[in-house]
Write a protein that holds these residues in place. Sequence first.
Motif, PDB file in Angstrom:
ATOM      1  N   LEU A   1       0.853  -1.188   0.000  1.00  0.00           N
ATOM      2  CA  LEU A   1       0.000   0.000   0.000  1.00  0.00           C
ATOM      3  C   LEU A   1       0.888   1.236   0.000  1.00  0.00           C
ATOM      4  CD1 LEU A   1      -2.557  -1.189   2.710  1.00  0.00           C
ATOM      5  CD2 LEU A   1      -2.926  -1.084   0.225  1.00  0.00           C
ATOM      6  N   PRO A   2       0.849   2.044  -1.061  1.00  0.00           N
ATOM      7  CA  PRO A   2       1.704   3.235  -1.121  1.00  0.00           C
ATOM      8  C   PRO A   2       1.191   4.332  -0.195  1.00  0.00           C
ATOM      9  CG  PRO A   2       0.268   3.147  -3.030  1.00  0.00           C
ATOM     10  CD  PRO A   2       0.039   1.882  -2.270  1.00  0.00           C
ATOM     11  N   SER A   3       2.043   5.302   0.069  1.00  0.00           N
ATOM     12  CA  SER A   3       1.643   6.421   0.909  1.00  0.00           C
ATOM     13  C   SER A   3       0.516   7.201   0.234  1.00  0.00           C
ATOM     14  CB  SER A   3       2.833   7.339   1.178  1.00  0.00           C
ATOM     15  OG  SER A   3       3.297   7.914  -0.032  1.00  0.00           O
TER      16      SER A   3
ATOM     17  N   SER B   1       0.893  -1.922  -9.013  1.00  0.00           N
ATOM     18  CA  SER B   1       0.249  -0.633  -9.258  1.00  0.00           C
ATOM     19  C   SER B   1      -0.880  -0.475  -8.253  1.00  0.00           C
ATOM     20  CB  SER B   1      -0.301  -0.570 -10.684  1.00  0.00           C
ATOM     21  OG  SER B   1      -1.399  -1.473 -10.817  1.00  0.00           O
ATOM     22  N   PRO B   2      -1.409   0.737  -8.084  1.00  0.00           N
ATOM     23  CA  PRO B   2      -2.552   0.905  -7.180  1.00  0.00           C
ATOM     24  C   PRO B   2      -3.723  -0.004  -7.529  1.00  0.00           C
ATOM     25  CG  PRO B   2      -1.603   3.032  -7.710  1.00  0.00           C
ATOM     26  CD  PRO B   2      -0.906   2.033  -8.585  1.00  0.00           C
TER      27      PRO B   2
ATOM     28  N   ILE C   1      15.113  -7.524   1.905  1.00  0.00           N
ATOM     29  CA  ILE C   1      13.851  -8.251   1.753  1.00  0.00           C
ATOM     30  C   ILE C   1      13.121  -7.789   0.493  1.00  0.00           C
ATOM     31  CG2 ILE C   1      11.544  -8.522   2.746  1.00  0.00           C
ATOM     32  CD1 ILE C   1      12.949  -8.480   5.527  1.00  0.00           C
ATOM     33  N   ILE C   2      12.998  -6.492   0.330  1.00  0.00           N
ATOM     34  CA  ILE C   2      12.289  -5.958  -0.842  1.00  0.00           C
ATOM     35  C   ILE C   2      13.039  -6.293  -2.130  1.00  0.00           C
ATOM     36  CG2 ILE C   2      11.573  -3.813  -1.976  1.00  0.00           C
ATOM     37  CD1 ILE C   2      10.962  -2.707   0.819  1.00  0.00           C
TER      38      ILE C   2
ATOM     39  N   ALA D   1       9.467   4.030  -5.367  1.00  0.00           N
ATOM     40  CA  ALA D   1       9.929   3.224  -6.499  1.00  0.00           C
ATOM     41  C   ALA D   1       9.688   1.738  -6.287  1.00  0.00           C
ATOM     42  CB  ALA D   1      11.418   3.484  -6.750  1.00  0.00           C
ATOM     43  N   CYS D   2       9.375   1.328  -5.063  1.00  0.00           N
ATOM     44  CA  CYS D   2       9.159  -0.094  -4.785  1.00  0.00           C
ATOM     45  C   CYS D   2       7.994  -0.652  -5.585  1.00  0.00           C
ATOM     46  CB  CYS D   2       8.906  -0.307  -3.294  1.00  0.00           C
ATOM     47  SG  CYS D   2      10.354  -0.030  -2.257  1.00  0.00           S
ATOM     48  N   MET D   3       6.978   0.163  -5.798  1.00  0.00           N
ATOM     49  CA  MET D   3       5.813  -0.289  -6.553  1.00  0.00           C
ATOM     50  C   MET D   3       6.214  -0.686  -7.966  1.00  0.00           C
ATOM     51  SD  MET D   3       2.474  -0.731  -6.088  1.00  0.00           S
ATOM     52  CE  MET D   3       1.649   0.423  -4.991  1.00  0.00           C
ATOM     53  N   ASP D   4       6.995   0.145  -8.639  1.00  0.00           N
ATOM     54  CA  ASP D   4       7.457  -0.172  -9.993  1.00  0.00           C
ATOM     55  C   ASP D   4       8.424  -1.350  -9.981  1.00  0.00           C
ATOM     56  OD1 ASP D   4       5.949   1.800 -11.183  1.00  0.00           O
ATOM     57  OD2 ASP D   4       7.551   3.297 -11.089  1.00  0.00           O
TER      58      ASP D   4
END
Length: 294
Positions: free
Chosen positions: A88-90, A126-127, A170-171, A118-121
């Motif tokens: 879940l992004p900010s 994506s949202p 981890i990421i 940038a972790c989402m990409d």
Amino acid sequence: MSQPSSWPLPSGSSRVVLPLQLTRQLARHALTKHLYPLAYGHYVDAVGHHVERKKHTDHLLIFCHRGRGYFRTAHAEGELKAGQLLLLPSNEAHTYAASTTQPWSIYWAHFQGTSAAACMDFLDLSPAQPVLTLTRWRQLIPVVTDLLNLQTQRHQFTAAVVAASLLQRIIAELPRLTSTLQVPTEFDLAALERFMYDNSHRDLSLDDFAEFAGLSRYYFSKKFKQFTGTSPMRYFNQIRVKIACQLLDNSADSIRQISQQLGFEDPYYFSRLFKKTMGMSPQFYRQTITNQRG
């Protein structure tokens, strides 16, 4: 920082919230400012766990390793099952909760940093598609364990730097754990041992351990004995007796209370198992420790 949930922590669960002064140091330091934890933890069998945030100031990672739960944002909603990760992004308002019939067990982390978005990409999320399925997630358990074990040093800046590096690792490892090309023929003993400690309050069976390892019951038992020289159930019970010794040493809980904390419905069976393992009853063990301290 978004406030972590205040869900009451049962046996086997943990929650670490770094002090504001420490996270400000992490935000400025060259080694950590790109990505660092604000809070992290492990919730085991999280009955009644429910969170709703209309404002969310940091990024949140939730990984479900048992059971299931549900989530909803403005862009997506769905179920989170064992082996799946939710990011879940900010600034994304959200709601999530454990299933009422199969409450999840989750590892989670709130984090920030100049590279956090940038972790989402990086994870190809994506949202609208915030869930990642990890087929080989057990390989990360030793790293996660190292992160959780830092909780006793959470107010030390050097330990916080290590926590940041572990979270980054981890990421970074997540994309390669989505592959289904490798079929496990062995298992990670360190990861399995962590699973046993995390679930020392439950009356687990051989099938539970074989399922965690991703192996058949027969093959798992055979390989486990080759690695350890003993059976999985005896190994698990030795862990529970070890924890019982710590409770007898450091608490005033009764033998019955300790047996219940460790998943034994019958305190007499617990006492027999303890005596078989330690060579003395729990009562005599506690009396011996008390006399030594006196």
